[in-house]
Design a protein around this motif. Structure first.
Motif, PDB file in Angstrom:
ATOM      1  N   PHE A  12       4.758   4.495  -0.812  1.00 25.09           N
ATOM      2  CA  PHE A  12       4.731   4.004  -2.267  1.00 25.09           C
ATOM      3  C   PHE A  12       5.160   2.449  -1.608  1.00 25.09           C
ATOM      4  O   PHE A  12       4.398   1.815  -1.834  1.00 25.09           O
ATOM      5  CB  PHE A  12       5.596   4.151  -3.298  1.00 25.09           C
ATOM      6  CG  PHE A  12       5.293   4.017  -4.436  1.00 25.09           C
ATOM      7  CD1 PHE A  12       4.049   4.144  -4.930  1.00 25.09           C
ATOM      8  CD2 PHE A  12       6.026   3.078  -5.083  1.00 25.09           C
ATOM      9  CE1 PHE A  12       3.259   3.305  -6.229  1.00 25.09           C
ATOM     10  CE2 PHE A  12       5.596   3.138  -6.480  1.00 25.09           C
ATOM     11  CZ  PHE A  12       4.420   3.135  -6.970  1.00 25.09           C
ATOM     12  N   GLY A  13       5.842   2.805  -1.128  1.00 31.32           N
ATOM     13  CA  GLY A  13       6.569   0.853  -1.076  1.00 31.32           C
ATOM     14  C   GLY A  13       6.132   0.019   0.145  1.00 31.32           C
ATOM     15  O   GLY A  13       4.943  -0.664  -0.163  1.00 31.32           O
ATOM     16  N   TYR A  14       5.964   0.746   1.642  1.00 28.14           N
ATOM     17  CA  TYR A  14       5.601   0.134   2.345  1.00 28.14           C
ATOM     18  C   TYR A  14       4.402  -0.488   3.006  1.00 28.14           C
ATOM     19  O   TYR A  14       3.759  -1.603   3.148  1.00 28.14           O
ATOM     20  CB  TYR A  14       6.238   0.768   4.116  1.00 28.14           C
ATOM     21  CG  TYR A  14       5.579  -0.561   5.505  1.00 28.14           C
ATOM     22  CD1 TYR A  14       6.817  -0.457   5.779  1.00 28.14           C
ATOM     23  CD2 TYR A  14       4.652   0.888   5.114  1.00 28.14           C
ATOM     24  CE1 TYR A  14       5.753  -1.253   6.757  1.00 28.14           C
ATOM     25  CE2 TYR A  14       3.758  -0.208   6.347  1.00 28.14           C
ATOM     26  CZ  TYR A  14       5.084  -1.238   7.188  1.00 28.14           C
ATOM     27  OH  TYR A  14       4.261  -0.897   8.652  1.00 28.14           O
ATOM     28  N   SER A  15       3.686   0.430   2.314  1.00 25.77           N
ATOM     29  CA  SER A  15       2.265   0.371   2.062  1.00 25.77           C
ATOM     30  C   SER A  15       1.013   0.267   1.744  1.00 25.77           C
ATOM     31  O   SER A  15       0.309  -0.284   1.340  1.00 25.77           O
ATOM     32  CB  SER A  15       1.943   2.465   3.426  1.00 25.77           C
ATOM     33  OG  SER A  15       0.598   2.122   3.155  1.00 25.77           O
ATOM     34  N   ALA A  16       1.492   0.673   0.284  1.00 23.10           N
ATOM     35  CA  ALA A  16       0.373   0.634  -1.132  1.00 23.10           C
ATOM     36  C   ALA A  16       1.633  -1.149  -1.942  1.00 23.10           C
ATOM     37  O   ALA A  16       0.954  -2.272  -1.850  1.00 23.10           O
ATOM     38  CB  ALA A  16       1.501   1.487  -1.621  1.00 23.10           C
ATOM     39  N   GLN A  30      11.689   1.051  -9.800  1.00 24.36           N
ATOM     40  CA  GLN A  30      12.345  -0.582  -8.892  1.00 24.36           C
ATOM     41  C   GLN A  30      11.540  -0.691  -8.040  1.00 24.36           C
ATOM     42  O   GLN A  30      11.187  -2.212  -7.456  1.00 24.36           O
ATOM     43  CB  GLN A  30      13.589   0.503  -8.088  1.00 24.36           C
ATOM     44  CG  GLN A  30      13.817  -0.546  -7.293  1.00 24.36           C
ATOM     45  CD  GLN A  30      15.309  -1.773  -7.718  1.00 24.36           C
ATOM     46  OE1 GLN A  30      15.298  -1.665  -9.358  1.00 24.36           O
ATOM     47  NE2 GLN A  30      16.115  -2.330  -6.917  1.00 24.36           N
ATOM     48  N   ILE A  31      10.430  -0.048  -7.362  1.00 30.37           N
ATOM     49  CA  ILE A  31       9.593  -0.653  -6.558  1.00 30.37           C
ATOM     50  C   ILE A  31       8.220  -1.656  -6.532  1.00 30.37           C
ATOM     51  O   ILE A  31       8.595  -3.508  -6.402  1.00 30.37           O
ATOM     52  CB  ILE A  31       8.783  -0.005  -5.485  1.00 30.37           C
ATOM     53  CG1 ILE A  31      10.091   0.781  -4.447  1.00 30.37           C
ATOM     54  CG2 ILE A  31       7.553  -0.135  -4.769  1.00 30.37           C
ATOM     55  CD1 ILE A  31       9.706   2.401  -3.434  1.00 30.37           C
ATOM     56  N   LEU A  32       7.954  -0.991  -7.908  1.00 27.35           N
ATOM     57  CA  LEU A  32       7.018  -2.164  -8.656  1.00 27.35           C
ATOM     58  C   LEU A  32       8.171  -3.210  -9.516  1.00 27.35           C
ATOM     59  O   LEU A  32       7.232  -3.981  -9.465  1.00 27.35           O
ATOM     60  CB  LEU A  32       6.531  -1.059  -9.733  1.00 27.35           C
ATOM     61  CG  LEU A  32       5.894   0.037  -9.472  1.00 27.35           C
ATOM     62  CD1 LEU A  32       5.531   0.709 -10.822  1.00 27.35           C
ATOM     63  CD2 LEU A  32       4.808  -1.059  -9.254  1.00 27.35           C
ATOM     64  N   HIS A  33       8.947  -3.015  -9.915  1.00 27.75           N
ATOM     65  CA  HIS A  33       9.933  -4.236 -10.348  1.00 27.75           C
ATOM     66  C   HIS A  33      10.347  -5.135  -9.083  1.00 27.75           C
ATOM     67  O   HIS A  33       9.700  -5.918 -10.010  1.00 27.75           O
ATOM     68  CB  HIS A  33      11.331  -3.244 -10.836  1.00 27.75           C
ATOM     69  CG  HIS A  33      12.220  -4.529 -11.466  1.00 27.75           C
ATOM     70  ND1 HIS A  33      11.947  -6.052 -12.643  1.00 27.75           N
ATOM     71  CD2 HIS A  33      13.343  -5.124 -10.854  1.00 27.75           C
ATOM     72  CE1 HIS A  33      12.962  -6.608 -12.928  1.00 27.75           C
ATOM     73  NE2 HIS A  33      13.624  -6.318 -11.376  1.00 27.75           N
ATOM     74  N   ILE A  42       9.862  -6.559   5.212  1.00 32.17           N
ATOM     75  CA  ILE A  42       9.456  -5.461   4.373  1.00 32.17           C
ATOM     76  C   ILE A  42      10.142  -4.232   5.505  1.00 32.17           C
ATOM     77  O   ILE A  42       9.530  -4.558   6.461  1.00 32.17           O
ATOM     78  CB  ILE A  42       8.217  -5.074   3.918  1.00 32.17           C
ATOM     79  CG1 ILE A  42       7.647  -5.529   2.853  1.00 32.17           C
ATOM     80  CG2 ILE A  42       7.682  -3.549   3.643  1.00 32.17           C
ATOM     81  CD1 ILE A  42       8.434  -6.093   2.251  1.00 32.17           C
ATOM     82  N   VAL A  43      10.514  -3.385   5.372  1.00 29.68           N
ATOM     83  CA  VAL A  43      11.020  -2.516   6.464  1.00 29.68           C
ATOM     84  C   VAL A  43      11.253  -1.041   6.252  1.00 29.68           C
ATOM     85  O   VAL A  43      11.548  -0.941   4.881  1.00 29.68           O
ATOM     86  CB  VAL A  43      12.516  -3.139   6.948  1.00 29.68           C
ATOM     87  CG1 VAL A  43      13.407  -1.904   8.309  1.00 29.68           C
ATOM     88  CG2 VAL A  43      13.172  -4.093   7.076  1.00 29.68           C
ATOM     89  N   GLY A  44      10.327  -0.001   6.118  1.00 26.80           N
ATOM     90  CA  GLY A  44      10.143   1.001   6.467  1.00 26.80           C
ATOM     91  C   GLY A  44      10.950   2.287   6.827  1.00 26.80           C
ATOM     92  O   GLY A  44      11.061   2.067   8.119  1.00 26.80           O
ATOM     93  N   ASN A  45      11.690   3.164   6.272  1.00 24.31           N
ATOM     94  CA  ASN A  45      11.784   4.315   7.123  1.00 24.31           C
ATOM     95  C   ASN A  45      11.420   5.961   6.779  1.00 24.31           C
ATOM     96  O   ASN A  45      11.546   6.150   5.719  1.00 24.31           O
ATOM     97  CB  ASN A  45      13.720   4.797   6.364  1.00 24.31           C
ATOM     98  CG  ASN A  45      13.971   5.420   7.204  1.00 24.31           C
ATOM     99  OD1 ASN A  45      13.516   6.321   8.099  1.00 24.31           O
ATOM    100  ND2 ASN A  45      15.530   5.808   7.082  1.00 24.31           N
TER     101      ASN A  45
END
Length: 364
Positions: free
Chosen positions: A151-155, A233-236, A280-283
């Motif tokens: 949801f966060g890293y890719s979108a 939180q991601i959208l915020h 932006i760092v994803g795990n």
């Protein structure tokens, strides 16, 4: 807005049979060559847009039932009629582009910076739609399934406009409605044996998200509420930093970021040249990880300052770091599929004042 036709029980079919020609999904198709129909259709959707103050429409179809230009000409008239009344519409095609298209991209990226292109200017990233699972057997065809990383890293933090079927944001369970099967419009046979996605046999009566009931009471359960709050939180974060995390590709500046240990999804930084950047760092694993990143200050026009304000946009923690520290910046990202995990966004801003290079020039 369904562009191709109406269900057989709709009274408009009896009142105006001359407005229809052909049949798809068991539904009589509109005849876009009929001028009276086009006038009615334009007035209908213009009135709805103005009455309910919609921002726009997603067009279902037209799936080849009429020449594409005829369908789009009518929606031109709807858009122009609304504009004359002071209402701008965004129109999204399911299978074709109007302002934007529903499914420009349908895969989750792991190399956002490397895959970037400034064209088209606006593109969508379809996380899921109502048609997910339509040709599959019973099962849960949501895409995120609890992944904050996806949801966060890719979108949301990326440069494509994310679209998703309701329920993704709190990891909803699948609750198929028996009456809402693929054949509800006589488009498919039901209860036939098909091969399930894992290779096992099953029946086709229940895998369609369109026929899935959303149980909002699941938000009362901790695991669903935690996913919901993380998505909020991601959208915020995106909304509060929309000057950088926007979806205008022509105004996007993005670079890959080197990290250790190597990650399956390459970190990236979006930035305003010479002003600030968001890392932006994803795990995508379930284990917590500490990443050491080499922030490309020179390439972003951000080099040469004595100090930088580094803000973890998830926690709000702020650090003031020297320039050399950004060559090996540590970012901790909890494992995916759990509260607060999967992705981190870090804002980097030079502490305004006299640049080190300016100090050296003035001293000389």
């Amino acid at each position: 807005a369904v562009t191709h036709g109406l269900t057989p029980d709709n009274p408009v079919i009896l009142e105006h049979p001359e407005w229809f020609s052909g049949k798809e999904w068991g539904m009589p198709d509109f005849d876009y060559g009929n001028r009276a129909f086009c006038r009615w259709w334009t007035e209908l959707w213009t009135g709805i847009a103005l009455k309910y103050d919609f921002d726009g429409f997603r067009l279902d179809g037209p799936n080849g039932v009429s020449p594409h230009h005829q369908v789009m000409k009518v929606w031109d008239e709807i858009a122009f009629a609304c504009r004359e009344k002071g209402k701008e519409l965004l129109i999204m095609g399911e299978n074709t582009r109007y302002h934007i298209r529903q499914n420009d991209f349908m895969e989750f990226s792991h190399r956002m910076a490397e895959e970037f292109s400034p064209e088209p200017r606006y593109a969508t990233m379809q996380i899921s739609s109502h048609d997910e699972g339509i040709m599959m057997a019973a099962g849960n065809y949501y895409a995120l399934r609890g992944s904050r990383f996806k949801f966060g890293y890719s979108a949301v933090f990326g440069y494509n406009i994310p679209l998703f079927f309701a329920g993704e944001e709190f990891n909803a369970s699948a609750h198929p409605l028996p009456a809402v099967k693929k054949a509800m419009f006589d488009g498919y046979e039901t209860d036939r044996e098909v091969e399930f996605f894992d290779g096992n046999p099953g029946t086709d009566a229940g895998g369609w998200l369109y026929g899935n009931q959303i149980d909002w009471s699941e938000l009362e359960k901790p695991e669903h509420r935690e996913m919901y709050e993380d998505c909020r939180q991601i959208l915020h974060i995106r909304q509060e930093n929309r000057d950088i995390l926007h979806y205008d590709r022509r105004g996007t500046h993005i670079l890959p970021v080197r990290c250790a240990p190597k990650s399956g999804s390459i970190p990236y930084v979006r930035y305003s040249p010479g002003e600030k950047a968001i890392l932006i760092v994803g795990n995508e694993t379930v284990a917590d990880h500490d990443f050491i990143l080499q922030v490309p200050l020179t390439q972003m026009g951000l080099e040469g300052f004595e100090q930088y304000r580094v803000t973890d946009l998830w926690t709000g923690d702020v650090r003031i770091l020297e320039e050399k520290r950004l060559a090996c910046l540590q970012v901790s990202v909890p494992g995916d599929y759990k509260k607060g995990g999967g992705v981190r966004a870090v804002r980097i801003e030079p502490v305004k004042g006299v640049c080190r290079w300016e100090e050296e020039r003035c001293w000389r």
